[in-house]
Enzyme design. Structure first.
Site, PDB file in Angstrom:
ATOM      1  N   ASP A  19      52.018 -99.305  60.701  1.00  0.00           N
ATOM      2  CA  ASP A  19      50.793 -99.265  61.180  1.00  0.00           C
ATOM      3  C   ASP A  19      51.467 -98.628  63.072  1.00  0.00           C
ATOM      4  O   ASP A  19      52.541 -97.473  62.844  1.00  0.00           O
ATOM      5  CB  ASP A  19      50.280-100.920  61.677  1.00  0.00           C
ATOM      6  CG  ASP A  19      48.971-100.544  62.249  1.00  0.00           C
ATOM      7  OD1 ASP A  19      49.325-100.020  63.633  1.00  0.00           O
ATOM      8  OD2 ASP A  19      48.165-101.364  61.901  1.00  0.00           O
ATOM      9  N   HIS A  69      51.317 -94.867  62.418  1.00  0.00           N
ATOM     10  CA  HIS A  69      49.656 -94.178  62.945  1.00  0.00           C
ATOM     11  C   HIS A  69      50.252 -93.707  64.623  1.00  0.00           C
ATOM     12  O   HIS A  69      49.508 -93.520  65.434  1.00  0.00           O
ATOM     13  CB  HIS A  69      48.496 -95.199  62.963  1.00  0.00           C
ATOM     14  CG  HIS A  69      48.823 -95.804  61.319  1.00  0.00           C
ATOM     15  ND1 HIS A  69      47.972 -96.954  61.409  1.00  0.00           N
ATOM     16  CD2 HIS A  69      48.780 -96.097  59.987  1.00  0.00           C
ATOM     17  CE1 HIS A  69      47.605 -97.365  60.174  1.00  0.00           C
ATOM     18  NE2 HIS A  69      48.786 -96.406  60.022  1.00  0.00           N
TER      19      HIS A  69
END
Length: 420
Positions: A230, A253
């Protein structure tokens, strides 16, 4: 803050000189968890021994007490909170061993059967956490757990390492691996400095942010290698005066501000400076994401000296963020303003290297770009941009072209006086 950092240096030297000998002086005492019954074989539950060692450290009358977790061992811990209501405000936790969580989610002993955290440091004013050790959340079995299997798999899974309601905290040298959810979280804290850390989890591990910041101010994060499933770093509501530098991010991310404004909430982030960051193979680079229908603002943000190595979307502002399939168009929005992108270069793995998707009812304002060169990873292909409802200026070479920004010379100069 300068006095605190000076204390950190002196204290670290004291710890290193005394930890192997168990020496007691008038100002320094080391409390070794093994002396309180910790086994360190990776099988025995060492939670109570750590709690006892902590209580002794916390109640110590010496000026610089240290809880020591010795190298060459693996300590198994259940969820544990270290409370900072201690006699000394100059406490060190030296971790040179491996610390692991139970690998089976159903073996976790959580209050009320709700497992939201693993290791928590609460209510400190002066804390130094350092060492060469590894904090391993053993989250593999958590990642695939669903509500259909057990109630424990519903909603939030445990965050690995939490600093909450604390001031003047320094974290240095540790490695964090495979947390069930976020690896590190700073909650309602001020003057936290995290440096020289390594944070790792597989790129398909869900919601395993490297560092999450919320309701916190004056946070310094530097010299950290992060690769997770993430955000490498996420900055959420109530955060301000955040300085992030020298980060190697990927997979993951990217670095995100938000999401802000979910369910119509008023949420804010301001005074954020991100510099000297490399993104390698990430799904995003530097991102600001807000929900439709939200309120508040994201403002006074600088991204500079950023390198993208094949990131899919190196630059993003998305005021239409939606994490599920049932989002509807709404007029209210979180205001995004006063954002500077300066000296951002490298390659994009997607055609659209710059995406400014801003609200029609509340456009993004004072968006500035200077010296941006983002080329395609594919030979012969060109990058492009999306530019909706944006007002601002650009200067220098801008690749890809961002036509909604006007040419101008009066771009802001980065000023970090707010951090001091």
């Amino acid at each position: 803050m300068a006095n605190f950092l000076l204390h950190v240096l002196v204290l670290a030297l004291c710890v290193l000189s005394n930890q192997s000998h168990g020496i007691l002086t008038d100002s320094v005492k080391v409390y070794n968890v093994v002396d309180y019954g910790a086994v360190g074989d990776g099988l025995a539950d060492d939670t109570q021994a750590f709690s006892d060692a902590w209580n002794a450290t916390c109640q110590s009358s010496v000026s610089f007490p240290t809880m020591y977790v010795p190298q060459g061992k693996t300590f198994l811990l259940q969820p544990l909170t270290f409370n900072g209501s201690c006699k000394s405000r100059n406490i060190t936790v030296q971790i040179d061993a491996n610390i692991i969580a139970p690998s089976d989610p159903f073996a976790w002993k959580c209050p009320g059967n709700e497992c939201h955290r693993w290791i928590t440091f609460l209510n400190f004013n002066g804390l130094f956490i350092s060492g060469s050790g590894t904090i391993n959340g053993q989250g593999t079995n958590w990642w695939g757990l669903s509500c259909q299997q057990n109630k424990r798999g519903c909603g939030k899974k445990p965050t690995g390492f939490v600093i909450e309601n604390s001031n003047n905290v320094y974290i240095d040298g540790l490695t964090f691996v495979d947390s069930p959810q976020m690896h590190i979280a700073f909650e309602r804290s001020t003057w936290v400095h995290a440096t020289s850390l390594t944070i790792q989890a597989p790129k398909d591990s869900p919601n395993t942010d490297g560092i999450h910041i919320q309701h916190s101010q004056n946070i310094i994060i530097d010299n950290i290698r992060i690769g997770t499933g993430d955000d490498c770093i996420s900055i959420a509501d109530g955060s301000s005066h955040i300085n992030i530098s020298k980060i190697d991010c990927g997979p993951g991310h990217g670095i995100s501000i938000g999401s802000l404004g979910a369910k119509g909430k008023h949420e804010t982030v301001q005074f954020v400076h991100v510099k000297d960051v490399s993104f390698t193979g990430t799904t995003n680079g530097v991102r600001i994401k807000t929900w439709q229908g939200g309120k508040g603002y994201a403002r006074h943000i600088t991204f500079e000296r950023i390198v993208s190595n094949g990131s899919a979307r190196p630059i993003i502002i998305d005021q239409y963020y939606c994490a599920h399939e049932h989002c509807t168009n709404q007029k209210s929005a979180v205001q995004v303003s006063d954002v500077l992108y300066d000296q951002i270069s490298g390659t994009s793995d997607a055609e659209i290297a710059v995406k400014f998707a801003c609200s029609k009812s509340l456009p993004c304002t004072n968006i500035f770009m200077r010296n941006i060169t983002l080329h395609s990873t594919e030979n012969g292909s060109k990058t492009s941009s999306i530019c909706q409802n944006v007002r601002g200026l650009r200067n220098g070479e801008i690749i890809p072209n961002v036509p909604c920004l006007h040419e101008g010379d009066n771009l802001p100069i980065v000023n970090q006086n707010w951090l001091n």
